[in-house]
Design a protein around this motif. Structure first.
Motif, PDB file in Angstrom:
ATOM      1  N   LYS A 211     -22.758  23.860  22.476  1.00 45.57           N
ATOM      2  CA  LYS A 211     -23.644  23.542  21.274  1.00 45.57           C
ATOM      3  C   LYS A 211     -24.867  24.123  21.217  1.00 45.57           C
ATOM      4  O   LYS A 211     -25.424  24.421  22.043  1.00 45.57           O
ATOM      5  CB  LYS A 211     -24.224  21.688  21.878  1.00 45.57           C
ATOM      6  N   ILE A 212     -25.272  24.688  19.983  1.00 49.53           N
ATOM      7  CA  ILE A 212     -26.355  25.246  19.498  1.00 49.53           C
ATOM      8  C   ILE A 212     -27.332  24.401  19.427  1.00 49.53           C
ATOM      9  O   ILE A 212     -27.239  23.390  18.498  1.00 49.53           O
ATOM     10  CB  ILE A 212     -26.280  26.144  18.339  1.00 49.53           C
ATOM     11  N   LEU A 310     -29.878  12.807  26.236  1.00 51.34           N
ATOM     12  CA  LEU A 310     -29.803  13.858  27.053  1.00 51.34           C
ATOM     13  C   LEU A 310     -28.954  13.974  28.254  1.00 51.34           C
ATOM     14  O   LEU A 310     -28.253  14.850  28.664  1.00 51.34           O
ATOM     15  CB  LEU A 310     -31.233  14.347  27.304  1.00 51.34           C
ATOM     16  N   VAL A 311     -28.842  12.727  28.841  1.00 49.97           N
ATOM     17  CA  VAL A 311     -27.989  12.560  30.156  1.00 49.97           C
ATOM     18  C   VAL A 311     -26.576  12.630  29.550  1.00 49.97           C
ATOM     19  O   VAL A 311     -25.749  13.147  30.511  1.00 49.97           O
ATOM     20  CB  VAL A 311     -28.424  11.188  30.622  1.00 49.97           C
ATOM     21  N   GLU A 312     -26.169  11.907  28.677  1.00 41.06           N
ATOM     22  CA  GLU A 312     -24.781  11.998  28.107  1.00 41.06           C
ATOM     23  C   GLU A 312     -24.542  13.461  28.053  1.00 41.06           C
ATOM     24  O   GLU A 312     -23.448  13.909  28.145  1.00 41.06           O
ATOM     25  CB  GLU A 312     -24.801  11.191  26.890  1.00 41.06           C
ATOM     26  N   LEU A 313     -25.214  14.206  27.451  1.00 40.13           N
ATOM     27  CA  LEU A 313     -25.229  15.799  27.245  1.00 40.13           C
ATOM     28  C   LEU A 313     -24.758  16.337  28.529  1.00 40.13           C
ATOM     29  O   LEU A 313     -23.938  17.140  28.574  1.00 40.13           O
ATOM     30  CB  LEU A 313     -26.480  16.294  26.343  1.00 40.13           C
ATOM     31  N   ALA A 316     -21.537  15.422  29.984  1.00 38.56           N
ATOM     32  CA  ALA A 316     -20.544  16.206  29.352  1.00 38.56           C
ATOM     33  C   ALA A 316     -20.491  17.821  29.809  1.00 38.56           C
ATOM     34  O   ALA A 316     -19.305  18.112  29.841  1.00 38.56           O
ATOM     35  CB  ALA A 316     -20.756  16.221  27.776  1.00 38.56           C
ATOM     36  N   VAL A 317     -21.649  18.074  29.966  1.00 37.05           N
ATOM     37  CA  VAL A 317     -21.561  19.429  30.625  1.00 37.05           C
ATOM     38  C   VAL A 317     -20.893  19.523  31.980  1.00 37.05           C
ATOM     39  O   VAL A 317     -19.943  20.500  32.118  1.00 37.05           O
ATOM     40  CB  VAL A 317     -22.944  19.980  30.618  1.00 37.05           C
ATOM     41  N   ILE A 325     -18.671  15.658  22.135  1.00 35.55           N
ATOM     42  CA  ILE A 325     -20.026  15.088  21.706  1.00 35.55           C
ATOM     43  C   ILE A 325     -20.369  15.886  20.418  1.00 35.55           C
ATOM     44  O   ILE A 325     -20.155  16.847  20.223  1.00 35.55           O
ATOM     45  CB  ILE A 325     -20.924  15.580  22.772  1.00 35.55           C
ATOM     46  N   THR A 326     -21.050  14.800  19.408  1.00 32.36           N
ATOM     47  CA  THR A 326     -21.605  15.515  18.229  1.00 32.36           C
ATOM     48  C   THR A 326     -22.951  15.361  18.339  1.00 32.36           C
ATOM     49  O   THR A 326     -23.750  14.234  18.739  1.00 32.36           O
ATOM     50  CB  THR A 326     -21.323  14.486  17.191  1.00 32.36           C
ATOM     51  N   LEU A 327     -23.751  16.701  18.135  1.00 33.04           N
ATOM     52  CA  LEU A 327     -25.193  16.686  18.302  1.00 33.04           C
ATOM     53  C   LEU A 327     -25.939  16.153  17.318  1.00 33.04           C
ATOM     54  O   LEU A 327     -25.525  16.517  16.028  1.00 33.04           O
ATOM     55  CB  LEU A 327     -25.411  18.371  18.585  1.00 33.04           C
TER      56      LEU A 327
END
Ligand code: AMP
Ligand code: GLY
Length: 424
Positions: A211-212, A310-313, A316-317, A325-327
């Motif tokens: 994700k950028i 951010l924790v969900e991100l 996912a990482v 995930i959609t940012l």
């Protein structure tokens, strides 16, 4: 989840501020943290590079994820330390493997990676004490100014840009033979000078997809009008108004995609942030450096604009599911201004009492170099506080930051009064 965040700067306070907003985060430890993180999480007095102490803490507190702020523990191999330990291998570390961290830990490694994967970068060659005279000959083939980069980590001071050839040769000898930057300048990369506007691109990757993140610009010099010594960063603005969709598209196809594909082709494990430093030369983005972490103070404007958890991100990482995930990004601008100790980035004093924190309205105060002493917040570093604000445009945001800064004070407090002025 019980999460451990490593680091102690404004970047880490911004991460902590965002992570505790997540319903997934039950408890947050920060090692070692600062007075800002102490107010919202549990600080533990452990150095981010003391892996044995980190292991003890992780097992004792049943920590289920580790997020790494600064580069040092990454370059020293914290990802591999966890992976190769039977008791820790199931705990995800957000950050690249030791090999991936070499993108920041060794300029030569980064240049070889860039060339191998056909990613645009400045022409270069690298030299050691044995080849110092060839290095001098190479300098003579280039046009001024000359760019000399210590291969290893040198606390942001390892890059010299020199206008005079004789002086460049002298400095090359100082670095290689005189060990100007200690072991960091055992090797030196000499690079073609690129003339253009600098910008940074932040990417979060699970090693397969990415994700950028929002763009940001930092202000590196201590003095107004970008003069004086280099610092860690005196302020930041997000988004960067001059980065348009056409430029972003070039950055993504020519730089971001081949970088992530390069990790896969080279078998580099990478689950974390990639911070790509670019120079835009006549609308052609060219890489000047990789960092394997987020920028500071760029995090203090990028993270507040993330609407996504951010924790969900990070989960996912860890699970290689970033593509699911959609940012979501806040449309508003964010700006931050760093309050620093007088004398920084050279000698400065610590231990100054900070007043006015309770009077801040409509800005977020991210602590950088602060600590608590008898319930009083005192300065504990060169960069002390980052004052972040939102606005419909960066002008509105920066005005709020400066209005709130007027309410804050500590002995010999210094800050730049021109953050964002170059963007007007
Ligand atoms: P780095 O540590 O690689 O980010 O370099 C520090 C600073 O030196 C950068 O922020 C740029 O301003 C400058 N710089 C690095 N490489 C080059 C280059 N090839 N041409 C021009 N400026 C450069
Ligand atoms: N602000 C630049 C950096 O974090 O390296």
């Amino acid at each position: 989840m019980t999460i451990l965040l490593l680091g102690s700067g404004g970047r880490e306070h911004a991460f902590a501020w965002k992570m505790i907003q997540s319903p997934l985060c039950d408890q947050l430890f920060v090692a070692p943290g600062n007075a800002g993180t102490a107010a919202i999480a549990t600080n533990v007095n452990i150095s981010p590079t003391d892996f044995d102490a980190i292991k003890t803490l992780v097992l004792q507190e049943n920590i289920t994820m580790v997020v790494v702020g600064p580069e040092d523990p990454l370059v020293k191999g914290i990802f591999d330390f966890f992976k190769n330990d039977d008791k820790l291998s199931h705990i995800p570390v957000i950050g690249p493997s030791k090999t991936g961290a070499q993108l920041e830990g060794s300029k030569e490694f980064a240049k070889e990676f860039l060339v191998k994967h056909n990613i645009p970068t400045a022409a270069y060659d690298s030299f050691t004490a044995e080849t110092v005279e060839q290095g001098c000959d190479f300098l003579a083939t280039l046009k001024a100014p000359y760019v000399l980069k210590a291969d290893g980590l040198a606390a942001g001071k390892g890059v010299l840009i020199i206008h005079d050839l004789a002086e460049a040769k002298e400095e090359l000898r100082n670095m290689l033979v005189g060990q100007k930057f200690g072991a960091a300048s055992t090797k030196v990369v000499i690079e073609e000078f690129l003339d253009g506007i600098e910008l940074s691109c932040f990417v979060l990757t699970d090693g397969k997809t990415y994700k950028i993140l929002p763009t940001a610009k930092d202000y590196k010099r201590i003095g107004e009008g970008d003069t004086g010594l280099n610092t860690g960063g005196m302020g930041a603005v997000s988004p960067v108004p001059y980065v348009d969709a056409v430029l972003m598209e070039k950055i993504e196809t020519r730089i971001v995609k081949p970088t992530i594909e390069g990790f896969q082709k080279d078998g580099i494990e990478y689950k974390g942030f990639v911070f790509i430093g670019l120079i835009n030369v006549n609308n052609e983005p060219i890489v000047i450096e990789y960092n394997v972490r987020m920028g500071d103070p760029e995090t203090e404007v990028v993270v507040p604009r993330l609407k996504t958890d951010l924790v969900e991100l990070f989960l996912a990482v860890a699970n290689e599911k970033l593509d699911e995930i959609t940012l979501e990004i806040d449309e508003r601008s964010a700006t931050t201004v760093m309050l620093v100790s007088g004398g920084y980035p050279e000698d400065y004093e610590k231990g100054k009492v900070i007043t006015g924190l309770e009077n801040i309205t409509d800005s977020i105060v991210f602590h950088a170099g602060t600590k608590l002493e008898n319930d009083t917040v005192i300065s504990n570093g060169g960069r002390v506080l980052a004052i972040t604000s939102y606005g419909n445009d960066f002008q509105e945001a920066i005005k709020k930051s400066y209005q709130n800064i007027a309410k804050l004070s500590f002995d010999k407090m210094n800050f730049r009064k021109d953050i964002g002025n170059d963007l007007l």
